[in-house]
Design an enzyme around this catalytic site. Sequence first.
Site, PDB file in Angstrom:
ATOM      1  N   SER A  72       0.843  -1.195   0.000  1.00 54.28           N
ATOM      2  CA  SER A  72       0.000   0.000   0.000  1.00 54.28           C
ATOM      3  C   SER A  72       0.878   1.245   0.000  1.00 54.28           C
ATOM      4  O   SER A  72       2.106   1.155   0.076  1.00 54.28           O
ATOM      5  CB  SER A  72      -0.899   0.009   1.231  1.00 54.28           C
ATOM      6  OG  SER A  72      -0.120   0.347   2.369  1.00 54.28           O
ATOM      7  N   LYS A  73       0.213   2.388  -0.045  1.00 52.14           N
ATOM      8  CA  LYS A  73       0.955   3.654  -0.069  1.00 52.14           C
ATOM      9  C   LYS A  73       1.906   3.760   1.115  1.00 52.14           C
ATOM     10  O   LYS A  73       2.944   4.396   1.042  1.00 52.14           O
ATOM     11  CB  LYS A  73      -0.029   4.832  -0.049  1.00 52.14           C
ATOM     12  CG  LYS A  73      -0.626   5.096  -1.411  1.00 52.14           C
ATOM     13  CD  LYS A  73      -1.086   6.541  -1.541  1.00 52.14           C
ATOM     14  CE  LYS A  73      -1.695   6.766  -2.902  1.00 52.14           C
ATOM     15  NZ  LYS A  73      -3.132   7.040  -2.841  1.00 52.14           N
ATOM     16  N   ARG A  74       1.525   3.112   2.223  1.00 46.96           N
ATOM     17  CA  ARG A  74       2.380   3.186   3.418  1.00 46.96           C
ATOM     18  C   ARG A  74       3.739   2.518   3.190  1.00 46.96           C
ATOM     19  O   ARG A  74       4.679   2.750   3.927  1.00 46.96           O
ATOM     20  CB  ARG A  74       1.665   2.552   4.615  1.00 46.96           C
ATOM     21  CG  ARG A  74       1.092   3.609   5.548  1.00 46.96           C
ATOM     22  CD  ARG A  74       0.140   3.006   6.536  1.00 46.96           C
ATOM     23  NE  ARG A  74      -1.114   2.677   5.876  1.00 46.96           N
ATOM     24  CZ  ARG A  74      -1.787   1.541   6.044  1.00 46.96           C
ATOM     25  NH1 ARG A  74      -1.310   0.603   6.836  1.00 46.96           N
ATOM     26  NH2 ARG A  74      -2.930   1.335   5.432  1.00 46.96           N
TER      27      ARG A  74
END
Length: 479
Positions: A249-251
Amino acid sequence: MTVRVRIAPSPTGNLHIGTARTAVFNWLFARHHGGEFILRIEDTDEARSRPEYTQNILDGLKWMGMTWDEGPFFQSKRLDLYRKAIQTLVDKGYAYRCYTSEAELDELRTAQAARKEAPRYDNRHRNLTPEQQAAFEAEGRRPVLRFKIDDDREISWNDLVRGKVSWKASDLGGDMVIARASDDPVGQPLYNLAVVVDDIDMRITHVIRGEDHIANTAKQILLYEALGSAIPEFAHTPLILNKEGKKLSKRDGVTSISDFQQMGYTPEALANYMTLLGWTPPDSTKEIFTLPEAAQQFGFERVNKAGAKFDWDKLNWLNSQYLHKMPIDELLNQLIPYWQAAGYEFDPISDRSWLEPLTSLLSASLTRLQDAVEMSRIFFSQTVAYSEEGLTQLQQEGTETALQAILDALENYQTLTAEGAQDIIKQLTKEKNLKKGLVMRSFRAALTGDLHGPDLIQSWLILNHRGLDKLRLQQALEK
Ligand code: GLU
């Protein structure tokens, strides 16, 4: 039958690696079968869709070599088609207006949560009489459109990756919303409806998309049936996972194709790597190939069911292989924008005489194009910054003698060649009775400020060509 597949990104963010990998699999499958690859932009979510994301997606796909045969089609321009389909579903009794308010839905969910039940709509407005509908309208309520889901059904399909997949309709959350409330009598069409209408209209034969869409597939099959259309084949590709085995994910930092591009991954290496994210070629020892080569062999029988871990080391290795093999003039062309972005001053045309040898010098050590910025700083700047080690080396006994001797010897050379450079070092170690190791270390510290770096003689020739070697020697002798 001609194979027709599509990639259908939503422009609510930059081209994501997961979408790009899905695009690669679609592209490979289309090319393998001599079929068509269609691009559709799913921009019905007005609030979150942006034209700059659409541009980023188009640029990213093109950059990676995934040319499309039709499109881009924009869902926002096809609303009439969806509205017509919704009207058909209403007319045939498959869909109905639902006036349940947000507050009522919240109440329902809270009660379900208290009973430890999964949230679902209880289909309460499925059979409203015209009078009841009129009463809700009179209250000023605006309806959503819901599609009836028969809880007793079991929906199954033969997934090209996962084999037989079955879903109980009762697990789909009750009658599904296919259009949001809006001024239009058939509402604002939503994802599942629009996708099915488009896939029918575009004569898509194979829907290839991420595993996170499996529940949508079950719902969509019901829509195909209601609309009286043939159901395409489905292939749900494994998710891309991070190191911890969770969905990337973006994280996890870098996840969009333009970020990879900026960091200096080549499109060929990235496309090659993405092909391997979930697919194993028939000869698994041959891991380096072009997209067209992979297309010849691609099939879903070799796509894994399990999630594919994103492996930076593997991507870096692949990228370095591509960079090391790249012809120097092409590599140089690719490096120029990185040097320019770093603010280095040079003329990309007239300075090729030293930029080419510089590129040759760096080529074997590059993992990403961006690496060249730090690795070549000393060739672009007039002065040099010394590391602690470099400074200590310059204080060594014999250093001053060695550097002065090189400076003096340089007076005899108008243009320095590799041979000349070797001779200077050889002469001075003999004449001044200095160890070659000391001379080389001190000379490196003077030229580059550090004790580590690319081949010293080659670096010297470039700095000499630029007229920087004498300056560096003088700067070091003043230390
Ligand atoms: N717009 C959807 C997405 O970006 C497409 C899903 C599909 O391929 O049907 O996830």
